[in-house]
Write a protein that holds these residues in place. Structure first.
Motif, short mmCIF file in Angstrom:
data_model
loop_
_atom_site.label_atom_id
_atom_site.label_comp_id
_atom_site.label_asym_id
_atom_site.label_seq_id
_atom_site.Cartn_x
_atom_site.Cartn_y
_atom_site.Cartn_z
N ARG A 1 41.55 11.30 23.89
CA ARG A 1 41.24 10.95 22.50
C ARG A 1 40.35 9.72 22.43
NH1 ARG A 1 45.94 8.25 19.74
NH2 ARG A 1 44.95 6.51 20.80
N ASP A 2 40.67 8.70 23.21
CA ASP A 2 39.96 7.43 23.12
C ASP A 2 38.63 7.43 23.87
OD1 ASP A 2 42.11 6.63 21.63
OD2 ASP A 2 42.93 5.28 23.16
N VAL B 1 46.01 10.58 25.25
CA VAL B 1 45.51 9.35 24.63
C VAL B 1 44.15 8.98 25.22
CG1 VAL B 1 45.92 6.86 24.41
CG2 VAL B 1 47.78 8.49 23.99
#
Length: 114
Positions: free
Chosen positions: A55-56, A52
């Motif tokens: 991705r962010d 995550v």
């Protein structure tokens, strides 16, 4: 269901357990399976958080390799006895080393924030 509860030990105690191979072999199989299951859950959470964050933020900024390297460096600083670099005389000495190093890391981080 107390037999299935496997507390995760402080690194010093984990090292002592690994050295007492006979004790580990006498542990019931379901206890080892329970430990593997619980540690697998922890690893799953870590891998999910890394994915995550990558991705962010960006895959270049956050990677499994970078996180593993940071964790290994912290382990070498806080628990050199795990790799055999130092041998504490007691669990209390190991805990004291861990706490002193942790406090030194916090102080160093605070300097960088000034």
């Amino acid at each position: 269901d107390a037999e299935n509860k496997v507390p995760l030990p402080h690194p010093y105690h984990a090292l002592q357990l690994s050295r007492r191979d006979a004790t580990c072999r006498r542990a019931p199989t379901h206890t080892r399976k329970g430990a593997v299951h619980r540690l697998g859950d922890v690893l799953f959470d870590v891998l999910l958080l890394i994915r995550v964050a990558a991705r962010d933020l960006s895959p270049a900024a956050v990677s499994l390799e970078a996180c593993a390297a940071a964790a290994c460096a912290k382990l070498r600083r806080r628990a050199p006895y795990v790799s055999g670099a130092a041998v504490p005389a007691s669990p209390e000495e190991a805990e004291a080393w861990w706490q002193r190093t942790k406090e030194a890391e916090k102080a160093e981080a605070a300097k960088g924030e000034e």
